[in-house]
Design a protein around this motif. Sequence first.
Motif, PDB file in Angstrom:
ATOM      1  N   THR A  36       1.799  40.780 -82.385  1.00 34.97           N
ATOM      2  CA  THR A  36       2.023  40.125 -81.091  1.00 34.97           C
ATOM      3  C   THR A  36       3.166  40.747 -80.283  1.00 34.97           C
ATOM      4  O   THR A  36       3.138  40.730 -79.058  1.00 34.97           O
ATOM      5  CB  THR A  36       2.336  38.624 -81.262  1.00 34.97           C
ATOM      6  N   HIS A  37       4.202  41.261 -80.992  1.00 34.73           N
ATOM      7  CA  HIS A  37       5.335  41.880 -80.286  1.00 34.73           C
ATOM      8  C   HIS A  37       6.153  42.711 -81.252  1.00 34.73           C
ATOM      9  O   HIS A  37       5.895  42.717 -82.455  1.00 34.73           O
ATOM     10  CB  HIS A  37       6.174  40.830 -79.553  1.00 34.73           C
ATOM     11  N   HIS A  38       7.141  43.414 -80.723  1.00 34.13           N
ATOM     12  CA  HIS A  38       7.774  44.516 -81.464  1.00 34.13           C
ATOM     13  C   HIS A  38       8.889  44.126 -82.423  1.00 34.13           C
ATOM     14  O   HIS A  38       9.419  44.990 -83.124  1.00 34.13           O
ATOM     15  CB  HIS A  38       8.311  45.553 -80.466  1.00 34.13           C
ATOM     16  N   HIS A  39       9.294  42.872 -82.497  1.00 36.94           N
ATOM     17  CA  HIS A  39      10.458  42.525 -83.322  1.00 36.94           C
ATOM     18  C   HIS A  39      10.225  42.840 -84.803  1.00 36.94           C
ATOM     19  O   HIS A  39       9.109  42.695 -85.300  1.00 36.94           O
ATOM     20  CB  HIS A  39      10.806  41.041 -83.138  1.00 36.94           C
ATOM     21  N   PRO A  40      11.312  43.261 -85.494  1.00 37.09           N
ATOM     22  CA  PRO A  40      11.182  43.696 -86.900  1.00 37.09           C
ATOM     23  C   PRO A  40      10.566  42.638 -87.821  1.00 37.09           C
ATOM     24  O   PRO A  40       9.853  43.003 -88.764  1.00 37.09           O
ATOM     25  CB  PRO A  40      12.634  43.983 -87.319  1.00 37.09           C
ATOM     26  N   ASP A  41      10.832  41.369 -87.554  1.00 37.55           N
ATOM     27  CA  ASP A  41      10.252  40.338 -88.434  1.00 37.55           C
ATOM     28  C   ASP A  41       8.765  40.107 -88.158  1.00 37.55           C
ATOM     29  O   ASP A  41       8.150  39.209 -88.728  1.00 37.55           O
ATOM     30  CB  ASP A  41      11.055  39.019 -88.360  1.00 37.55           C
ATOM     31  N   HIS A  42       8.172  40.948 -87.308  1.00 36.47           N
ATOM     32  CA  HIS A  42       6.726  40.893 -87.052  1.00 36.47           C
ATOM     33  C   HIS A  42       6.025  42.211 -87.392  1.00 36.47           C
ATOM     34  O   HIS A  42       4.799  42.245 -87.508  1.00 36.47           O
ATOM     35  CB  HIS A  42       6.455  40.512 -85.591  1.00 36.47           C
ATOM     36  N   VAL A  43       6.784  43.293 -87.511  1.00 39.50           N
ATOM     37  CA  VAL A  43       6.173  44.613 -87.796  1.00 39.50           C
ATOM     38  C   VAL A  43       6.770  45.280 -89.036  1.00 39.50           C
ATOM     39  O   VAL A  43       6.293  46.347 -89.443  1.00 39.50           O
ATOM     40  CB  VAL A  43       6.313  45.585 -86.589  1.00 39.50           C
ATOM     41  N   GLY A  92       7.903  36.823 -71.872  1.00 42.30           N
ATOM     42  CA  GLY A  92       8.982  35.837 -71.832  1.00 42.30           C
ATOM     43  C   GLY A  92       9.942  36.082 -72.985  1.00 42.30           C
ATOM     44  O   GLY A  92      11.106  36.417 -72.787  1.00 42.30           O
ATOM     45  N   HIS A  93       9.446  35.927 -74.224  1.00 41.74           N
ATOM     46  CA  HIS A  93      10.265  36.215 -75.413  1.00 41.74           C
ATOM     47  C   HIS A  93      10.568  37.717 -75.448  1.00 41.74           C
ATOM     48  O   HIS A  93      11.705  38.133 -75.591  1.00 41.74           O
ATOM     49  CB  HIS A  93       9.502  35.762 -76.655  1.00 41.74           C
ATOM     50  N   THR A  94       9.508  38.536 -75.332  1.00 38.92           N
ATOM     51  CA  THR A  94       9.651  39.973 -75.048  1.00 38.92           C
ATOM     52  C   THR A  94       8.789  40.273 -73.827  1.00 38.92           C
ATOM     53  O   THR A  94       7.918  39.474 -73.469  1.00 38.92           O
ATOM     54  CB  THR A  94       9.204  40.861 -76.234  1.00 38.92           C
ATOM     55  N   GLY A 116       2.486  34.257 -81.850  1.00 43.33           N
ATOM     56  CA  GLY A 116       3.740  34.945 -82.151  1.00 43.33           C
ATOM     57  C   GLY A 116       4.952  34.069 -81.907  1.00 43.33           C
ATOM     58  O   GLY A 116       5.007  32.932 -82.370  1.00 43.33           O
ATOM     59  N   ASP A 117       5.916  34.592 -81.154  1.00 44.21           N
ATOM     60  CA  ASP A 117       7.151  33.851 -80.868  1.00 44.21           C
ATOM     61  C   ASP A 117       7.179  33.316 -79.438  1.00 44.21           C
ATOM     62  O   ASP A 117       8.249  33.068 -78.873  1.00 44.21           O
ATOM     63  CB  ASP A 117       8.387  34.758 -81.071  1.00 44.21           C
ATOM     64  N   THR A 118       6.005  33.154 -78.804  1.00 44.69           N
ATOM     65  CA  THR A 118       5.967  32.578 -77.464  1.00 44.69           C
ATOM     66  C   THR A 118       6.042  31.061 -77.537  1.00 44.69           C
ATOM     67  O   THR A 118       6.908  30.434 -76.926  1.00 44.69           O
ATOM     68  CB  THR A 118       4.697  33.016 -76.723  1.00 44.69           C
TER      69      THR A 118
HETATM   70 ZN    ZN Z   1      10.390  37.746 -81.827  1.00 44.78          ZN
END
Ligand code: ZN
Length: 243
Positions: A36-43, A92-94, A116-118
């Motif tokens: 969903t987005h680039h943050h380390p806790d997602h990839v 919004g979040h990213t 994701g984190d939205t």
């Molecule tokens: Zn995030």
Amino acid sequence: MLHDGHRAIIVDPGDAAPVLAALDDQGLTMAGILVTHHHPDHVGGLAALRPRLQGPVFGPAREDIPTPFEPLQDGAVVSLLGLDFEVMAVPGHTSGHIAYFHASAGEVEPPVLFCGDTLFSAGCGRLFEGTPAQMHQSLARLAALPADTRVCCAHEYTESNLRFAAAVEPDNADIAEAIVTCRALRAQGLPTLPSTILRERAINPFMRCDVAAVVGSAVQQGAADRSGAAVLGALREWKNNFR
Ligand SMILES: [Zn+2]
């Protein structure tokens, strides 16, 4: 993880170890990964999962995801396990954050959203890259999805989010009831997720920026005006410092 008993779709693997353990436990192969987005806790788990992956990694075109991946824009459709997922841009979040929505038209199971984190249950992600106006519009898009959509958030933040929601709307009976339900589940070590869009419309202050009680609290916290974006911005600032 979403699976059909043989093959699995993995969403936002921040860590490979629990994914590999779940695949081995249930004898599943990996048909694809949705990011969903680039943050380390997602990839963070992508590199270690690739040797076992029998399909593509999908991710947001506008973000820096570890390559290779298939870049997706708003309106794209991803097919995995015979299921179609519509891609929704939800900045919004990213700034390039996307969500995946499976409408499951005509099927017995209700729709599924990976957001994701939205959107969290009773809350939303911090505005690291986007504006309050962007997040307000993103959450409005998600709020317009079918009421029975299963909302698969990326973090179990429900209990602390509900404490904040109750401060925003002390007289909201749905929030009071959700707190009781949430505490009972967490005391047993059970998740409160997935939520539903219907539930979030009732208890999530960030999806209720047009409700008089929410607007009133936001104005007390310094919202510049009563617009949805200003209300959301004031709520988000308040939540950032809420204990
Ligand atoms: Zn995030």
